[in-house]
Scaffold this active site. Structure first.
Site, PDB file in Angstrom:
ATOM      1  N   HIS A   1      39.991  14.755  -0.587  1.00 52.28           N
ATOM      2  CA  HIS A   1      39.998  15.978  -1.395  1.00 52.28           C
ATOM      3  C   HIS A   1      40.653  17.158  -0.678  1.00 52.28           C
ATOM      4  CE1 HIS A   1      37.376  14.636  -4.792  1.00 52.28           C
ATOM      5  NE2 HIS A   1      37.138  13.681  -3.914  1.00 52.28           N
ATOM      6  N   ASP A  57      44.646  24.636   0.938  1.00 53.97           N
ATOM      7  CA  ASP A  57      43.640  24.070   0.038  1.00 53.97           C
ATOM      8  C   ASP A  57      44.162  22.735  -0.462  1.00 53.97           C
ATOM      9  OD1 ASP A  57      41.289  24.071  -1.489  1.00 53.97           O
ATOM     10  OD2 ASP A  57      41.583  26.136  -2.161  1.00 53.97           O
TER      11      ASP A  57
HETATM   12  C1  GDG Z   1      37.409  20.643  -2.370  1.00 53.38           C
HETATM   13  C2  GDG Z   1      38.803  21.001  -1.844  1.00 53.38           C
HETATM   14  C3  GDG Z   1      39.722  20.508  -4.131  1.00 53.38           C
HETATM   15  C4  GDG Z   1      32.705  28.243  -6.756  1.00 53.38           C
HETATM   16  N1  GDG Z   1      31.906  29.329  -6.740  1.00 53.38           N
HETATM   17  C5  GDG Z   1      30.979  29.131  -7.678  1.00 53.38           C
HETATM   18  C6  GDG Z   1      31.201  27.888  -8.271  1.00 53.38           C
HETATM   19  N2  GDG Z   1      32.282  27.370  -7.691  1.00 53.38           N
HETATM   20  C7  GDG Z   1      32.878  26.087  -8.104  1.00 53.38           C
HETATM   21  C8  GDG Z   1      34.205  26.328  -8.784  1.00 53.38           C
HETATM   22  C9  GDG Z   1      34.910  24.989  -8.586  1.00 53.38           C
HETATM   23  C10 GDG Z   1      34.314  24.517  -7.257  1.00 53.38           C
HETATM   24  O1  GDG Z   1      33.139  25.267  -7.011  1.00 53.38           O
HETATM   25  C11 GDG Z   1      35.260  24.788  -6.102  1.00 53.38           C
HETATM   26  O2  GDG Z   1      36.311  23.874  -6.154  1.00 53.38           O
HETATM   27  P1  GDG Z   1      37.668  24.126  -5.363  1.00 53.38           P
HETATM   28  O3  GDG Z   1      38.626  23.089  -5.791  1.00 53.38           O
HETATM   29  O4  GDG Z   1      38.153  25.512  -5.663  1.00 53.38           O
HETATM   30  O5  GDG Z   1      37.340  24.093  -3.809  1.00 53.38           O
HETATM   31  P2  GDG Z   1      36.382  23.249  -2.763  1.00 53.38           P
HETATM   32  O6  GDG Z   1      34.954  23.469  -3.025  1.00 53.38           O
HETATM   33  O7  GDG Z   1      36.859  23.667  -1.415  1.00 53.38           O
HETATM   34  O8  GDG Z   1      36.728  21.697  -3.048  1.00 53.38           O
HETATM   35  C12 GDG Z   1      39.662  21.541  -2.994  1.00 53.38           C
HETATM   36  C13 GDG Z   1      38.316  20.060  -4.518  1.00 53.38           C
HETATM   37  O9  GDG Z   1      37.583  19.595  -3.383  1.00 53.38           O
HETATM   38  C14 GDG Z   1      38.356  18.918  -5.538  1.00 53.38           C
HETATM   39  O10 GDG Z   1      39.106  17.841  -5.068  1.00 53.38           O
HETATM   40  O11 GDG Z   1      40.357  21.108  -5.243  1.00 53.38           O
HETATM   41  O12 GDG Z   1      40.979  21.815  -2.532  1.00 53.38           O
HETATM   42  O13 GDG Z   1      38.727  21.967  -0.796  1.00 53.38           O
HETATM   43  O14 GDG Z   1      34.571  24.075  -9.586  1.00 53.38           O
HETATM   44  O15 GDG Z   1      33.983  26.670 -10.132  1.00 53.38           O
HETATM   45  N3  GDG Z   1      30.448  27.392  -9.249  1.00 53.38           N
HETATM   46  C15 GDG Z   1      29.395  28.147  -9.666  1.00 53.38           C
HETATM   47  N4  GDG Z   1      29.107  29.364  -9.129  1.00 53.38           N
HETATM   48  C16 GDG Z   1      29.875  29.891  -8.147  1.00 53.38           C
HETATM   49  O16 GDG Z   1      29.609  30.998  -7.681  1.00 53.38           O
HETATM   50  N5  GDG Z   1      28.615  27.662 -10.630  1.00 53.38           N
END
Ligand code: GDG
Length: 467
Positions: free
Chosen positions: A162, A370
């Site tokens: 990821h 990322d």
């Molecule tokens: C890893 C990789 C890759 C965030 N703040 C809140 C909240 N979130 C949710 C978002 C989103 C998720 O968390 C974050 O996903 P990301 O993709 O932005 O980043 P990582 O957590 O670092 O994930 C990344 C991912 O895996 C999938 O393969 O895209 O690059 O680092 O869904 O909405 N959700 C809630 N409250 C928050 O304050 N409910």
């Protein structure tokens, strides 16, 4: 909808989520959906730490969640420290995000990482049925297939990373990097987020391991053949749009519009992590206010950054830095009736997120590095197509490879980022619509269903000369 596999799907990830709980994000939602489609087993760590035990507990928890069986094990304090906090989060996470300066490379966490992967392999072997297809996720479990093979496992095994895979010379800073990458050859299919990551993999295995490049993303080395391809992860666009129409989100949207009636809202939502580029984002916002004074009393940045992994020191540092920056920007530019930055170090409920995204005239998604970044896609899915907001996206997010109609920025260049934010705030309606139409089309085509179906189909068809 079925996952098209002949056998049962077995997913392994560090943490296991109950897909029926709506609070999960990212990995949990995506994997939960693949599993729910025709049932299966989800195996991982329970999240519990056993104090005082030298070895990870052999006690196993078992739970049913609809048609999914959740099987988890506990970790001893030692194993948690070396496998999870240590090798996974103080070595692999920073190095794979190009942050050698934050990596703890000489601390000897390696053995604990190996040990826990071995424990996982032993426990999983006892669960397997002959026709199972195994899908292992993320950087905590890179060597798991190699450990399973050592125990005689001949199942199809796929792996999805990821996070980004860095260029060979960065990877090579990890003591034991040869072993780590060699262990990827125990899989039948390795999925990466972007073509850039696949190129790094190809360069590493050809230069460091003398791999032979075969057609269709296949590589031969260490007496085995593996396929490594890009499967950019997506979101469930329709489900997210429905979430946006529901009352919780609508209430959030109304509240934001009332509160910020005279303002232009910029939004950021990130787990608080040094890879997300938050200090640079705050500095770019400060430059926006300094260089384009018409934004004073108008532009407000709402940054939601819930805590993660606070037991790793680098996370406490970034938190302090952000609090300092937000305070100084608010002190310098704020007025009695206007606070430039609202920085909130807590999570908001997932069901309210689309409302927040929709209230944002501009989204700032500016990580320094990322794997993909799902927030960018969630923001796009939440917009009104007739009057959409603008996505400012870091060129260093995996998502930038796909989302070329966003305004792409180099987040290290805070001056250029400030200029781009200004451009986003002034973008005419027609241009906003056009860009959004194309971006929405892309995230719909390459959504989460596409992601897991394509991966599992390729895994089912993977060449099997290895067995
Ligand atoms: C890893 C990789 C890759 C965030 N703040 C809140 C909240 N979130 C949710 C978002 C989103 C998720 O968390 C974050 O996903 P990301 O993709 O932005 O980043 P990582 O957590 O670092 O994930 C990344 C991912 O895996 C999938 O393969 O895209 O690059 O680092 O869904 O909405 N959700 C809630 N409250 C928050 O304050 N409910």
């Amino acid at each position: 909808m079925t996952n098209g596999l002949k056998g049962r799907l077995v997913v392994v990830s560090n943490r296991v989520g109950d897909p029926r709980q709506g609070s999960a994000g990212g990995l949990a939602v995506a994997v939960g959906e693949a599993l729910s489609s025709s049932g299966g087993l989800w195996f991982g760590w329970s999240g519990k730490i056993i104090e005082g035990g030298a070895k990870s507990e052999t006690k196993q928890h078992r739970q049913s969640a609809g048609n999914i069986t959740l099987a988890t094990i506990d970790l001893s304090r030692d194993d948690y420290d070396s496998y999870y906090l240590g090798f996974s989060n103080r070595v692999i996470w920073p190095v794979f995000h190009y942050r050698l300066d934050l990596a703890d490379l000489d601390a000897g966490f390696f053995e604990g990482y190996q040990r826990v992967n071995r424990v996982f392999a032993h426990r999983l072997m006892a669960e397997l049925r002959p026709d199972d297809v195994i899908w292992i996720h993320d950087y905590h479990l890179i060597p798991l297939a190699a450990e399973l093979r050592a125990l005689g496992c001949t199942h199809r095994i796929g792996f999805f990373l990821h996070i980004p895979l860095p260029p060979p010379l960065i990877l090579a800073a990890i003591p034991g990097h040869e072993w780590l990458i060699r262990s990827l050859f125990a899989y039948d299919l390795v999925g990466l987020q972007s073509h850039a990551d696949v190129a790094h993999f190809a360069r590493y295995v050809t230069t460091e391991a003398n791999a032979e490049v075969l057609p269709d993303d296949h590589y031969r080395a260490f007496g085995r053949i593996v396929r490594a391809s890009a499967y950019p992860i997506g979101i469930d666009v329709e489900q997210f749009r429905r979430l946006g129409e529901a009352e919780d989100s609508q209430k959030m949207l109304r509240m934001m519009r009332e509160q910020y009636a005279q303002r232009e809202l910029l939004v950021g939502v990130d787990r608080l992590d040094y890879s997300k580029g938050l200090p640079q984002r705050f500095k770019a916002f400060r430059l926006l206010l300094a260089r384009y004074p018409e934004n004073r009393r108008r532009a407000t940045l709402v940054e939601i950054a819930p805590p993660t992994r606070e037991d790793v020191e680098a996370y406490a540092d970034i938190r302090r830095e952000l609090e300092g920056l937000a305070g100084s920007i608010n002190g310098e530019f704020g007025e009695l009736d206007w606070m430039p930055i609202r920085y909130i170090h807590r999570a908001i409920a997932r069901k309210r997120l689309p409302g927040l995204y929709r209230a944002g005239r501009v989204a700032l998604v500016t990580p320094l590095r990322d794997g993909m970044n799902l927030v960018a896609k969630e923001y796009l899915a939440s917009q009104d197509p007739d009057n959409p907001g603008v996505l400012v996206l870091s060129r260093f997010a995996g998502a930038a490879e796909q989302l070329s109609e966003a305004l792409l920025v180099n987040p290290y260049d805070t001056v250029a980022t400030a200029e781009t934010i200004e451009r986003a705030l002034r973008m005419p309606l027609e241009e906003r619509r056009e860009r959004h139409r194309e971006l929405l089309r892309k995230i719909r085509t390459y959504d989460v269903h596409w992601w897991w179906k394509t991966f599992l189909q390729d895994l089912a068809n993977a060449r099997r000369e290895n067995h």
